[in-house]
Design an enzyme around this catalytic site. Structure first.
Site: not given
Length: 431
Positions: A203, A320
Site C-alpha cells: 500500500e 486485500e
C-alpha cells in the site's frame, strides 16, 4: 476455432456442469506468467483464489511454532486456495529480518524459507512484499530513520520515495531477498516457481505529493531494478487502487484523502505485470450505512475490473478485502455478503476470459495465534458460512480452469491431427 468465440459457450457450460469434471489435476509447478489479461501456468489459465497471512515469517522464525505454518497451508489447500500473500520484510525493532541496512537476522530468514517450503509442499503460490508503507514492521519510517542517522537531510517518511540513500537501502534489500538461498528447498528465491510474484510495497502512499509524480518515478525505477535482477517472476506495485491525475473522472470513486498514487499511470509502467486493488469500505467509510458501503464496493470493483480489461490490458487481483468483526453491528451475514460480492465480480469476469484473476481475503489465521487477530481473521478449520463461500469460489475457479484446459487441449489435438493428415504437397494422407 478461436477460444474467444467459446467464452459465451463456456459460461453456459459452467452453469450446467457439475463441480467435478473428472479431469486430472492440472500441474501447479512452473512460473506463473501473464498472457493478455489472464495469468497462465504451464500453458493454461491460472486463478488466484487465496489469502493474506502477513505473519508467516514471524511465526515460523520460532521452530517450535512451525506446525502452525504447516496447518495454515494444509487448511488452505483443503479449501482449494491457490495463492498466499505475505511479508518479506521486518525492518528494525523486535524480531527484525533486517536489523540495519544490509544486516540480516538468519532466524527470520529461515522462517521465511520454511514458509516457502511448506507452500511448495501444498501446491500454493506466494506473493512476497518487499516493504511496508506503515510503521508496523519498520516501514518507510525505519528506512528514513536509517538515512537520517547517516546524515541525510530527510524530514518526512515521504522522503523514502526520493532520497538516494534510502532508495539504495531499499534496492539492496530487494537484492538480498532475490538472492536468498532457501535452506529447506535449496533453491534461490529468484529461481523458485513457488513464488508467484514480487510486490514493491504494501500500500504505497505519498500524501505530500498529490500529483503522483514521486511514486510514479519510484515505481518506474524500482520495477526496472527488480527486472534487472529477476526475469522469472511477475511484479506488482502493491497499490490499493486510488485514481489520480491520469483519470480525473474516476477520482470521484476514491475514498476521502490524498494518497499520491495513480491507479492507471502507476500500472502502465513497464515491468508492472499485473494490477492490484484493495477494498475496505468499513474502514474507509466507517460512518456510512451498510448499504452505502456495499454500493461503494460494487462501483469500486466494477471500475477497476473494467479499467484492467480495457485500459491497462493486464490481469487484476483484489489483493486485500474483508469485513471486520470489531465494527459496531457486525454480523456473519454481512461478511458473507462482502465475500459473495467480491467473488461474484471475479467469477463473472473470469468465466468470460476477462481480467479479474482472483481475490485474496484479509486474513487467514490458525488456532494459537490470537495476537494476530485484527477483526478480519478467518480460521478455516472453524466451520462457518464464510468458509463455505470461500470453498465455493475455489470450486468455481477450478472448474473454469479445467474447462479452459480442455478447450486448449482440443485445439492442440485438432492442429496436430490436421498437420499429420497433410503431406508435403498439400495432399491428404490416408490412414
Amino acid at each position: 476455432m478461436k477460444l474467444l468465440a467459446l467464452f459465451p459457450f463456456l459460461a453456459i457450460v459452467i452453469q450446467l456442469s457439475c463441480w467435478e469434471l473428472g479431469t486430472d489435476a492440472l500441474p501447479s509447478g512452473g512460473f506463473v506468467r501473464t498472457k493478455g489479461v489472464q495469468f497462465s501456468l504451464n500453458g493454461y489459465p491460472y486463478y488466484a483464489n487465496g489469502f493474506n497471512a502477513y505473519w508467516l515469517m514471524y511465526v515460523a522464525s520460532d521452530p517450535s511454532q512451525r506446525s502452525k505454518i504447516s496447518t495454515a497451508f494444509q487448511d488452505a489447500s483443503r479449501h482449494g486456495l491457490t495463492v498466499a500473500r505475505t511479508w518479506a520484510f521486518s525492518d528494525g525493532g523486535y524480531r527484525a529480518l533486517q536489523y540495519s541496512p544490509g544486516s540480516y537476522n538468519e532466524d527470520m530468514f529461515q522462517g521465511l524459507d520454511f514458509a516457502l517450503a511448506e507452500a511448495r509442499r501444498h501446491g500454493i503460490k506466494i506473493i512476497l512484499s518487499f516493504a511496508n508503507n506503515y510503521e508496523s514492521f519498520g516501514g518507510r519510517k525505519q528506512y528514513v530513520d536509517w538515512a537520517r542517522s547517516r546524515g541525510r537531510p530527510v524530514s518526512s517518511e515521504d522522503d523514502f520515495f526520493t532520497d538516494s540513500l534510502v532508495k539504495d537501502f531499499y534496492k539492496n534489500h530487494i537484492k538480498a531477498v532475490l538472492n536468498r538461498f532457501n535452506t529447506f528447498t535449496k533453491v534461490h528465491y529468484k529461481d523458485d516457481p513457488t513464488i508467484m510474484a514480487w510486490e514493491l510495497m504494501n500500500e504505497p502512499r505519498c500524501p505530500s505529493d498529490p500529483s503522483g509524480r514521486a511514486i510514479q518515478a519510484w515505481i518506474t525505477e524500482m520495477a526496472a531494478h527488480v527486472k534487472s535482477l529477476d526475469r522469472n517472476h511477475l511484479l506488482e506495485a502493491g497499490l490499493e487502487g486510488f485514481y489520480g491525475q491520469s483519470s480525473p473522472q474516476s477520482k470521484t470513486l476514491n475514498p476521502p484523502g490524498q494518497f499520491g498514487t495513480d491507479f492507471i499511470a502507476n500500472n502502465r509502467i513497464p515491468g508492472i505485470d499485473f494490477v492490484t486493488v484493495h477494498s475496505y469500505p468499513d474502514e474507509w467509510f466507517p460512518d456510512s450505512s451498510e448499504q452505502s458501503q456495499m454500493d461503494f464496493l460494487n462501483k469500486w470493483l466494477d471500475a477497476h475490473i473494467q479499467d484492467a480489461q480495457n485500459v491497462l490490458h493486464k490481469p487484476i487481483i483484489l489483493a486485500e478485502f474483508g469485513k471486520s468483526m470489531k465494527k459496531p453491528g457486525y454480523t456473519p451475514a454481512q461478511r458473507d455478503i462482502v465475500f459473495n460480492t467480491v467473488y461474484s465480480k471475479i467469477y463473472g469476469s473470469a468465466k468470460r476470459g476477462g481480467a479479474a484473476a482472483g481475490g485474496l481475503f484479509w486474513q487467514l489465521l490458525v488456532n494459537g495465534i490470537d495476537n494476530f487477530q485484527d477483526g478480519y481473521g478467518i480460521i478455516l478449520s472453524q466451520s462457518s458460512s464464510t468458509v463455505n463461500v470461500i470453498s465455493q469460489q475455489s470450486r468455481k475457479l477450478t472448474l473454469i480452469r479445467k474447462i479452459f484446459a480442455r478447450m486448449i487441449n482440443v485445439e492442440k489435438w485438432k492442429r496436430a491431427r490436421g498437420q499429420g493428415q497433410v503431406g508435403k504437397r498439400g495432399h491428404k494422407i490416408n490412414n
